[in-house]
Design a protein around this motif. Structure first.
Motif, PDB file in Angstrom:
ATOM      1  N   LEU A 120       0.782  -1.061  -0.003  1.00 46.70           N
ATOM      2  CA  LEU A 120      -0.047  -0.139  -0.233  1.00 46.70           C
ATOM      3  C   LEU A 120       0.767   1.245  -0.102  1.00 46.70           C
ATOM      4  CD1 LEU A 120      -2.570  -1.082   2.703  1.00 46.70           C
ATOM      5  CD2 LEU A 120      -2.685  -1.652   0.121  1.00 46.70           C
ATOM      6  N   ASN A 121       0.446   2.345  -0.582  1.00 43.31           N
ATOM      7  CA  ASN A 121       0.981   3.528  -0.773  1.00 43.31           C
ATOM      8  C   ASN A 121       2.433   3.576  -1.375  1.00 43.31           C
ATOM      9  OD1 ASN A 121      -0.901   4.796   1.298  1.00 43.31           O
ATOM     10  ND2 ASN A 121       0.013   3.507   2.635  1.00 43.31           N
ATOM     11  N   SER A 122       2.573   2.549  -2.353  1.00 47.98           N
ATOM     12  CA  SER A 122       3.924   2.567  -3.059  1.00 47.98           C
ATOM     13  C   SER A 122       3.619   2.902  -4.484  1.00 47.98           C
ATOM     14  CB  SER A 122       4.483   1.245  -2.937  1.00 47.98           C
ATOM     15  OG  SER A 122       3.653   0.210  -3.495  1.00 47.98           O
ATOM     16  N   THR A 123       4.695   3.401  -5.194  1.00 49.52           N
ATOM     17  CA  THR A 123       4.355   3.674  -6.394  1.00 49.52           C
ATOM     18  C   THR A 123       5.648   3.358  -7.402  1.00 49.52           C
ATOM     19  OG1 THR A 123       5.637   5.759  -6.245  1.00 49.52           O
ATOM     20  CG2 THR A 123       3.340   5.692  -5.478  1.00 49.52           C
ATOM     21  N   MET A 124       5.392   3.382  -8.729  1.00 53.21           N
ATOM     22  CA  MET A 124       6.581   3.007  -9.688  1.00 53.21           C
ATOM     23  C   MET A 124       7.681   4.024  -9.363  1.00 53.21           C
ATOM     24  SD  MET A 124       5.615   0.579 -10.986  1.00 53.21           S
ATOM     25  CE  MET A 124       7.044   0.409 -12.243  1.00 53.21           C
ATOM     26  N   HIS A 125       7.468   5.218  -8.907  1.00 54.28           N
ATOM     27  CA  HIS A 125       8.498   6.051  -8.633  1.00 54.28           C
ATOM     28  C   HIS A 125       9.461   5.560  -7.392  1.00 54.28           C
ATOM     29  CE1 HIS A 125       7.654   9.558 -11.112  1.00 54.28           C
ATOM     30  NE2 HIS A 125       6.385   9.626 -10.525  1.00 54.28           N
ATOM     31  N   ASP A 126       8.931   4.785  -6.637  1.00 55.88           N
ATOM     32  CA  ASP A 126       9.509   4.198  -5.325  1.00 55.88           C
ATOM     33  C   ASP A 126      10.452   2.791  -6.135  1.00 55.88           C
ATOM     34  OD1 ASP A 126       8.258   5.578  -3.413  1.00 55.88           O
ATOM     35  OD2 ASP A 126       6.593   4.380  -3.589  1.00 55.88           O
ATOM     36  N   VAL A 127      10.019   2.282  -7.042  1.00 51.74           N
ATOM     37  CA  VAL A 127      10.692   1.151  -7.759  1.00 51.74           C
ATOM     38  C   VAL A 127      11.773   1.807  -8.505  1.00 51.74           C
ATOM     39  CG1 VAL A 127      10.303  -0.746  -9.690  1.00 51.74           C
ATOM     40  CG2 VAL A 127       8.667  -0.299  -7.929  1.00 51.74           C
ATOM     41  N   ARG A 128      11.641   2.862  -9.233  1.00 53.72           N
ATOM     42  CA  ARG A 128      12.827   3.375 -10.063  1.00 53.72           C
ATOM     43  C   ARG A 128      13.770   3.964  -8.810  1.00 53.72           C
ATOM     44  NH1 ARG A 128       8.485   4.696 -13.587  1.00 53.72           N
ATOM     45  NH2 ARG A 128       8.016   6.617 -12.299  1.00 53.72           N
ATOM     46  N   ASP A 129      13.504   4.200  -7.670  1.00 56.09           N
ATOM     47  CA  ASP A 129      14.393   4.894  -6.948  1.00 56.09           C
ATOM     48  C   ASP A 129      14.965   3.752  -5.976  1.00 56.09           C
ATOM     49  OD1 ASP A 129      14.034   7.314  -8.027  1.00 56.09           O
ATOM     50  OD2 ASP A 129      12.603   8.230  -6.459  1.00 56.09           O
TER      51      ASP A 129
END
Length: 471
Positions: free
Chosen positions: A238-247
């Protein structure tokens, strides 16, 4: 300034004390409890290890509001406390229900506690406690040079979870918990606000567990996970995004930031480390409750062990999705199921319930330390099979997470038709649409002897957790 001190005991220990301290004669009685410790930075936890009753026929005075005995009776207890660096607490009864220390208690403690502290050398708290007829307890500790310090909380870990606070009723509750209070009384809401919960694993089930806990108003969360975000995680954290994956952000950072942004008053401590780390053990052992949201055999074994050594309730969450293996049903699901295990220190364990064996724990440890050797043993036939990534679906994980959080609520505020003893485990099958509940089983022969051990060297008697000191 010394940290707050708490006292934890099992329901079995609490029942034993209550039977002895209230034999039905209306007179005070006394016992000594020897405690293991978690000498923490956030709090100093005392866990009852052993109980030494002072025999009724040895009392010098035995009345409704006074009991005295010869100090010689406690010498063996003090010698053991000195040898093992344990805390000693004198506990007596107040048959009249007085919920405070009496002047007689004050005078006795002024003599006894300095004597115990002088005998058991070290920076160790010793104390005095009182049990009331309804089982409630309160106490205070003595560190040596400072004034007596209240035991901030006494808790009993059993089928139900009991917490008694030195300043109960003094906490102002925020308005957002008002709707919770319609279902649970103010005392339960206050317990949630004071509760410290460790959640191990921040992925499929850990993330929704954490979300529910902070929105219920839990006071402190300690979250542990050493992984970073991957694309396959976004569908269930929950609350995770693809930006978090890229970073490549750490999972604990993503989840912890969401708790902080909500600003509901929950303190969050994030540990981006593996569970098999001494710092993690020390931090988690300062909590009131531990929830395991991990699927490794050795990790679940370690949590069960930690909860036993530090007298903590352990909620273990397991989810299993089995995809159909035959070609005709490719893309289908053979089974969707899971189990919530509630584990009490001193009673049954994941091993005694048959979830895995100590041989499998050893095999999992080998896989973690030496994957090449583990693969070779599988190839040679010494290890049967290997765990593979299973399908993961957020709706199933959230269902299991909700069952676990509701199980915690049921232990804090029993609301079911049957007693909580009937729900040592709750299994679900979404394939057959069933909930299957099992009652508590016989105690675990492996862990039972370690209840209340507290800090040891190495921690939990695990060589892998040996403290490394600088040369």
């Amino acid at each position: 300034m010394k940290p707050p001190v708490t006292l934890s005991l099992t329901a079995e220990q609490h029942d034993r004390l209550r039977r002895f301290l209230f034999p039905g004669d209306g007179k005070e009685a006394v016992a000594l409890i020897v405690c293991g410790r978690r000498a923490g930075d956030r709090r100093h936890r005392l866990m009852v290890r052993d109980i030494q009753e002072v025999p009724y026929d040895s009392y010098l005075e035995h009345a409704a509001q006074r009991v005295t005995w010869s100090p010689e009776l406690i010498e063996p207890v003090l010698d053991r406390a000195l040898a093992e660096q344990l805390s000693v607490i004198k506990i007596h009864s107040h048959p009249n229900g007085l919920a405070a220390f009496s002047p007689t208690d004050d005078a006795g403690d002024a003599q006894l506690l300095p004597m115990i502290h002088a005998w058991v050398e070290g920076d160790i708290p010793h104390g005095s406690a009182v049990m009331l007829p309804d089982g409630q307890m309160f106490g205070r500790v003595y560190w040596g040079s400072e004034a007596l310090q209240p035991i901030t909380a006494v808790n009993v870990v059993g089928d139900d979870l009991h917490f008694w606070y030195a300043d109960a009723g003094s906490m102002a509750l925020p308005s957002f918990v008002a709707s919770h209070a319609q279902a649970f009384d103010a005392g339960t809401i206050e317990r949630l606000r004071r509760l410290s919960v460790a959640v191990i694993g921040c992925s499929g089930t850990g993330s929704p567990v954490i979300e529910q806990l902070f929105r219920l108003g839990v006071g402190e969360l300690v979250i542990v996970d050493d992984d970073r975000m991957e694309e396959r995680n976004v569908n269930r954290i929950l609350n995770s995004t693809m930006h978090d994956v890229r970073d490549r952000r750490p999972k604990v950072e993503v989840v912890g930031d969401a708790v902080r942004r909500a600003d509901l008053g929950t303190r969050v401590i994030t540990l981006r480390k593996n569970l098999w780390d001494a710092d993690v053990i020390r931090a988690v052992a300062q909590c009131d409750v531990v929830i395991g949201a991990m699927d490794t055999v050795d990790g679940r074994f370690l949590l069960n062990t930690l909860a036993t050594y530090y007298t903590m309730p352990y909620f273990d969450i397991g989810v299993r999705l089995v995809a159909a293996s035959d070609r005709a049903n490719q893309g289908g699901v053979q089974e969707v199921c899971g189990t919530i295990h509630y584990l009490q220190p001193g009673r049954s364990s994941l091993m005694s319930r048959g979830l895995f064996t100590m041989k499998q724990v050893g095999e999992a440890g080998l896989q973690r330390h030496d994957p090449t050797a583990h693969a070779r043993q599988i190839e040679d036939g010494y290890i049967a099979g290997a765990a593979a990534h299973r399908p993961a679906v957020i709706s199933v994980n959230m269902f299991a997470a909700s069952l676990a959080v509701n199980e915690l609520l049921a232990r804090l505020h029993p609301f079911r038709e049957e007693t909580n003893r009937a729900y040592a485990s709750v299994a679900f099958s979404l394939s057959s649409m069933e909930l299957i509940c099992d009652s508590e089983e016989a105690p675990c022969g492996i862990l039972r002897k370690h209840v209340g051990q507290g800090d040891t060297s190495p921690l939990l008697r695990q060589l892998e957790l040996t403290e490394r000191r600088a040369a």
